[in-house]
Design a protein around this motif. Structure first.
Motif: not given
Length: 84
Positions: A64, A67-69, A71-72
């Protein structure tokens, strides 16, 4: 901390699957032991059987974060490419 050490979520999830296999192996091996040793062998299998859920959840948490990294990082790339 694990992510900074280079551990990927997929590695932890794979370790979880290995833990399941080891647990099953220990449990099958316990069936072949004599009665005196069987209790200890079964406890060992149960102990190892507790690992997979923890390893899987750790892997999911790391995935997770990854995934966030991603997207950023994609958002930063898009901002850089936009005209001012």
């Amino acid at each position: 901390m694990l992510q900074r050490a280079g551990v990927r979520g997929a590695y932890m999830e794979a370790a979880s699957m290995v833990g399941v296999a080891v647990c099953i192996g220990f449990w099958m091996r316990a069936k072949g032991c004599d009665q005196d040793e069987r209790g200890n062998a079964e406890r060992r299998a149960l102990f190892v059987g507790l690992w997979p859920a923890t390893l899987w959840l750790m892997g999911q948490s790391i995935s997770e974060i990854e995934r966030i990294e991603r997207i950023e990082r994609m958002a930063r790339i898009e901002r850089i490419g936009q005209p001012r």
